[in-house]
Design an enzyme around this catalytic site. Sequence first.
Site, PDB file in Angstrom:
ATOM      1  N   LYS A 113     -10.278  15.502  -3.142  1.00  0.00           N
ATOM      2  CA  LYS A 113      -9.648  16.766  -2.740  1.00  0.00           C
ATOM      3  C   LYS A 113     -10.620  17.925  -2.888  1.00  0.00           C
ATOM      4  CE  LYS A 113      -4.949  15.561  -2.735  1.00  0.00           C
ATOM      5  NZ  LYS A 113      -3.598  15.665  -3.026  1.00  0.00           N
TER       6      LYS A 113
ATOM      7  N   LYS B 133      -6.131   5.056   3.546  1.00  0.00           N
ATOM      8  CA  LYS B 133      -4.938   4.456   2.938  1.00  0.00           C
ATOM      9  C   LYS B 133      -3.677   4.921   3.665  1.00  0.00           C
ATOM     10  CE  LYS B 133      -3.110   6.244  -0.730  1.00  0.00           C
ATOM     11  NZ  LYS B 133      -2.651   6.762  -2.019  1.00  0.00           N
TER      12      LYS B 133
ATOM     13  N   LYS C 109       1.779   9.032   2.236  1.00  0.00           N
ATOM     14  CA  LYS C 109       2.905   9.918   2.543  1.00  0.00           C
ATOM     15  C   LYS C 109       2.437  11.178   3.260  1.00  0.00           C
ATOM     16  CE  LYS C 109       4.768   8.409  -1.805  1.00  0.00           C
ATOM     17  NZ  LYS C 109       4.360   8.528  -3.192  1.00  0.00           N
TER      18      LYS C 109
HETATM   19  P1  TYM Z   1       1.976   6.958  -5.900  1.00  0.00           P
HETATM   20  O1  TYM Z   1       3.307   7.576  -5.892  1.00  0.00           O
HETATM   21  O2  TYM Z   1       0.908   7.585  -5.066  1.00  0.00           O
HETATM   22  O3  TYM Z   1       2.113   5.451  -5.469  1.00  0.00           O
HETATM   23  C1  TYM Z   1       3.058   4.595  -6.101  1.00  0.00           C
HETATM   24  C2  TYM Z   1       2.537   3.172  -6.113  1.00  0.00           C
HETATM   25  O4  TYM Z   1       2.322   2.734  -4.765  1.00  0.00           O
HETATM   26  C3  TYM Z   1       0.985   2.277  -4.618  1.00  0.00           C
HETATM   27  N1  TYM Z   1       0.525   2.619  -3.256  1.00  0.00           N
HETATM   28  C4  TYM Z   1       0.006   1.726  -2.416  1.00  0.00           C
HETATM   29  N2  TYM Z   1      -0.229   0.415  -2.527  1.00  0.00           N
HETATM   30  C5  TYM Z   1      -0.771  -0.218  -1.463  1.00  0.00           C
HETATM   31  N3  TYM Z   1      -1.086   0.420  -0.292  1.00  0.00           N
HETATM   32  C6  TYM Z   1      -0.874   1.735  -0.148  1.00  0.00           C
HETATM   33  N4  TYM Z   1      -1.173   2.337   1.004  1.00  0.00           N
HETATM   34  C7  TYM Z   1      -0.296   2.452  -1.230  1.00  0.00           C
HETATM   35  N5  TYM Z   1       0.055   3.755  -1.410  1.00  0.00           N
HETATM   36  C8  TYM Z   1       0.559   3.827  -2.662  1.00  0.00           C
HETATM   37  C9  TYM Z   1       0.194   3.039  -5.677  1.00  0.00           C
HETATM   38  O5  TYM Z   1      -1.016   2.413  -6.004  1.00  0.00           O
HETATM   39  C10 TYM Z   1       1.174   3.071  -6.819  1.00  0.00           C
HETATM   40  O6  TYM Z   1       1.131   1.875  -7.562  1.00  0.00           O
HETATM   41  N6  TYM Z   1       0.261   8.536 -10.311  1.00  0.00           N
HETATM   42  C11 TYM Z   1       1.051   7.529  -9.644  1.00  0.00           C
HETATM   43  C12 TYM Z   1       2.473   7.460 -10.163  1.00  0.00           C
HETATM   44  C13 TYM Z   1       2.532   7.297 -11.631  1.00  0.00           C
HETATM   45  C14 TYM Z   1       2.360   6.076 -12.356  1.00  0.00           C
HETATM   46  C15 TYM Z   1       2.504   6.442 -13.727  1.00  0.00           C
HETATM   47  C16 TYM Z   1       2.075   4.762 -11.984  1.00  0.00           C
HETATM   48  C17 TYM Z   1       2.779   8.276 -12.521  1.00  0.00           C
HETATM   49  N7  TYM Z   1       2.771   7.770 -13.793  1.00  0.00           N
HETATM   50  C18 TYM Z   1       2.377   5.463 -14.726  1.00  0.00           C
HETATM   51  C19 TYM Z   1       1.958   3.800 -12.992  1.00  0.00           C
HETATM   52  C20 TYM Z   1       2.102   4.157 -14.348  1.00  0.00           C
HETATM   53  C21 TYM Z   1       1.099   7.844  -8.168  1.00  0.00           C
HETATM   54  O7  TYM Z   1       0.884   8.966  -7.746  1.00  0.00           O
HETATM   55  O8  TYM Z   1       1.454   6.778  -7.387  1.00  0.00           O
END
Ligand code: TYM
Length: 329
Positions: free
Chosen positions: A111, A193, A196
């Site tokens: 970013k 990737k 959203k």
């Molecule tokens: P977030 O919300 O971006 O994504 C949630 C989960 O989905 C997976 N993911 C994907 N996997 C495969 N292909 C994709 N295109 C794809 N996009 C998203 C992410 O790897 C993730 O596992 N910071 C984290 C949320 C979080 C979290 C935590 C996760 C907050 N606290 C503690 C685990 C443990 C996040 O922004 O994920």
Amino acid sequence: MKRMLSGIKPTGQLTLGNYIGALKNFVAYQDDYEMIVFIANLHCITEYQEPKELSRNLTDAIALYLACGLDPVKSTIFLQTDVHAHAELGYIMACNTYLGELNRMTQFKDKSAKGEKNMTAGLYTYPCLMAADILLYDANYVPVGEDQKQHVELTRDLAQRMNNKYGEMFTVPEPLVAKVGARIMSLQDPSKKMSKSDETNKGCIYLLDDLKTVRKKIMSAVTDSFADIKLDKINQPGLYNLIEIASALTGRPMQEIADEFHGQGYGVLKGYVADVVCAEMEKIQNNYREIMDSHKIEEVLALGAKKASAIADTKLDLVKRKIGLEIIY
Ligand code: TYM
């Protein structure tokens, strides 16, 4: 029983990437592990969100957790802000994280490199809050997609640092990244990737997209001009991504799918992928509608918050005592 914890940030609607890379695996693991899954709503506000839309997305995310098969009896399901210990331990973790470590986090680096304006301090320190999310529960494993692995690795470093500095207080967690489906790519640009924040909206499938739109997005996915179905991630990344999606959803090996369609047109393979995705999403969407009508979300969250708080509050008390934040009488 080993404990597993993970979360999803409901900024916008949940995507097929979230489902394949994370949610689907949570459901599979809940029989063999003590599963703790939460909606990471504090993580959403590192960037401005329209309040009404954010609130709607929270409800949708919880309904989708349940619709995908998370069972509130087997798993602990809760909203991050219902357990106050997250924000408090998040601050403590930030006080034990070096700026150099946060500067190395890929998401932040990307970013800044793009020259994004008005980046918040919350965005910068978000890996500290994520570490707190995990360490509060002594999670042994953290199932995530590829992009979140770096944050779990930082969490390991922080846990070890605090254990050395103040005495044993945290379980050092391990990231769990699936072999297939850990990085689903955009259907319009297979070098990025699936996310959203997809600007065109055509590269990303949302779990609540209507099925006609889903089919259209898959049929118009960017591929290549080789006109030869092979498993070649470097030269045919679009095709590879479609095969990976089908493999993750059916459990069939990627090579087997590539071999089946070898010699046929790309349209035939895309039709198969669309069938697989739509069949899975139809089930999820039917369950989603039932859950939204049943008003059971409130009950699920109340139960989850109670179970999660009992664990998190005990851990936070221990941490505060160990680092000298509490008066001992
Ligand atoms: P977030 O919300 O971006 O994504 C949630 C989960 O989905 C997976 N993911 C994907 N996997 C495969 N292909 C994709 N295109 C794809 N996009 C998203 C992410 O790897 C993730 O596992 N910071 C984290 C949320 C979080 C979290 C935590 C996760 C907050 N606290 C503690 C685990 C443990 C996040 O922004 O994920």
